[in-house]
Design a protein around this motif. Structure first.
Motif, short mmCIF file in Angstrom:
data_model
loop_
_atom_site.label_atom_id
_atom_site.label_comp_id
_atom_site.label_asym_id
_atom_site.label_seq_id
_atom_site.Cartn_x
_atom_site.Cartn_y
_atom_site.Cartn_z
N UNK A 54 3.74 -6.51 2.22
CA UNK A 54 3.96 -6.20 0.93
C UNK A 54 5.36 -5.46 0.85
N UNK A 55 5.74 -5.27 -0.54
CA UNK A 55 7.17 -4.67 -0.71
C UNK A 55 7.07 -3.26 -0.23
N UNK A 56 8.27 -2.95 0.51
CA UNK A 56 8.42 -1.42 0.66
C UNK A 56 8.51 -0.64 -0.36
N UNK A 57 9.06 -0.87 -1.34
CA UNK A 57 9.33 0.19 -2.52
C UNK A 57 7.88 0.27 -3.19
N UNK A 58 7.16 -0.69 -3.26
CA UNK A 58 5.60 -0.53 -3.93
C UNK A 58 4.76 0.20 -3.06
N UNK A 59 5.12 -0.15 -1.47
CA UNK A 59 4.26 0.76 -0.84
C UNK A 59 4.61 2.41 -0.68
N UNK A 60 5.84 2.74 -1.09
CA UNK A 60 6.24 3.82 -1.40
C UNK A 60 5.46 4.61 -2.46
N UNK A 61 5.27 3.68 -3.51
CA UNK A 61 4.40 4.22 -4.62
C UNK A 61 2.99 4.50 -4.26
N UNK A 62 2.44 3.31 -3.51
CA UNK A 62 1.03 3.22 -3.12
C UNK A 62 0.69 4.29 -2.23
N UNK A 63 1.64 5.03 -1.58
CA UNK A 63 1.36 6.20 -0.74
C UNK A 63 0.63 7.22 -1.52
N UNK A 88 -6.97 -11.88 2.25
CA UNK A 88 -6.93 -11.31 3.76
C UNK A 88 -5.74 -10.66 4.06
N UNK A 89 -4.55 -11.20 3.49
CA UNK A 89 -3.17 -10.71 3.84
C UNK A 89 -3.23 -9.20 3.32
N UNK A 90 -3.76 -9.15 1.99
CA UNK A 90 -3.82 -7.66 1.27
C UNK A 90 -4.29 -6.89 2.03
N UNK A 91 -5.66 -7.13 2.73
CA UNK A 91 -6.41 -6.27 3.36
C UNK A 91 -5.96 -5.87 4.72
N UNK A 92 -5.34 -6.93 5.55
CA UNK A 92 -4.62 -6.51 6.64
C UNK A 92 -3.47 -5.48 6.55
N UNK A 93 -2.75 -5.73 5.44
CA UNK A 93 -1.72 -4.76 5.20
C UNK A 93 -2.25 -3.33 4.71
N UNK A 94 -3.16 -3.46 4.03
CA UNK A 94 -4.10 -2.26 3.61
C UNK A 94 -4.37 -1.44 4.86
N UNK A 95 -5.22 -1.90 5.87
CA UNK A 95 -5.70 -1.34 6.79
C UNK A 95 -4.31 -0.88 7.64
N UNK A 96 -3.52 -1.60 7.79
CA UNK A 96 -2.04 -1.15 8.41
C UNK A 96 -1.58 0.22 7.82
N UNK A 97 -1.58 0.26 6.61
CA UNK A 97 -0.98 1.59 5.85
C UNK A 97 -1.91 2.62 5.60
N UNK A 98 -3.30 2.34 5.93
CA UNK A 98 -4.42 3.47 5.79
C UNK A 98 -4.97 3.58 4.29
N UNK A 99 -4.55 2.72 3.52
CA UNK A 99 -5.02 2.68 2.09
C UNK A 99 -6.34 2.29 1.84
N UNK A 100 -6.94 3.13 1.09
CA UNK A 100 -8.43 3.04 0.64
C UNK A 100 -8.61 2.57 -0.84
#
Length: 205
Positions: A54-63, A88-100
């Motif tokens: 996923x986008x690194x900037x969106x990930x900054x928000x998602x944190x 499945x790709x969203x879920x894999x990235x979500x697990x990596x980043x620890x988002x619930x």
């Protein structure tokens, strides 16, 4: 604040398209994403079908999202992120980043396109891409945004609000905290404001 909200939500646009999303619990419609609430906030997370992460900037928000979800639920608000990448790709990235927080795929629908946050290449090439109620002025096929929806007593769904560009900054806790300190966001000398942002687990590498 109440007067500002009244102005912001003067015009509710009824959503008649039966959008369908891939979720961990199977296919769901936009109406079903409310999960028993009367209000829904969607974060349009930049994650195109061909991207690996996923986008690194969106990930900054998602944190900033995880801790807010339960508070929102107490005010009759359901929150979900939506991306065009396969689930499945969203879920894999979500697990990596620890988002619930809830995150669903709109790959099989026009949902993101209809709310003017990703753009087809032909639309960009023609100069007809519109974002934030004006010409896009960029060449990105993906853009971030928040959309708010409400459901009335009959079950009809309405789009009540959308914010793009700098309007989404209000939901970024790190930016708000940086604004408290003397150096602020410390972006002087960067090629662009977000160039110093990385995925949270990539700093120091």
């Amino acid at each position: 604040m109440r007067a500002r909200r009244a102005l912001r939500w003067l015009r509710w646009l009824r959503v008649t398209e039966p959008y369908t999303f891939d979720t961990p619990d199977g296919a769901k419609t936009l109406s079903e994403l409310f999960e028993g609430h009367s209000q829904l906030i969607v974060y349009h997370f930049m994650f195109a079908p061909e991207w690996v992460v996923g986008c690194k900037s969106c990930s900054f928000w998602a944190d900033s999202f995880n801790g807010a979800v339960e508070h929102l639920a107490q005010r009759d608000v359901r929150f979900t992120a939506v991306s065009r990448s396969p689930l499945p790709r969203l879920q894999a990235f979500q697990r990596r980043m620890g988002w619930t927080f809830s995150w669903v795929s709109s790959q099989a629908s026009r949902f993101n396109f209809d709310f003017n946050v990703p753009f087809r290449l032909e639309t960009l090439a023609s100069g007809e891409a519109v974002c934030n109620h004006g010409p896009l002025g960029e060449s990105n096929t993906e853009m971030p945004a928040f959309s708010a929806f409400a459901k009335d007593a009959r079950g009809d769904v309405f789009h009540t609000y959308g914010t793009y560009g700098r309007g989404i900054e209000a939901a970024n806790a790190a930016y708000r905290l940086l604004d408290f300190v003397p150096k602020g966001r410390d972006e002087d000398g960067l090629s662009f404001s977000m160039s110093g942002v990385r995925l949270r687990d990539s700093y120091g590498r």
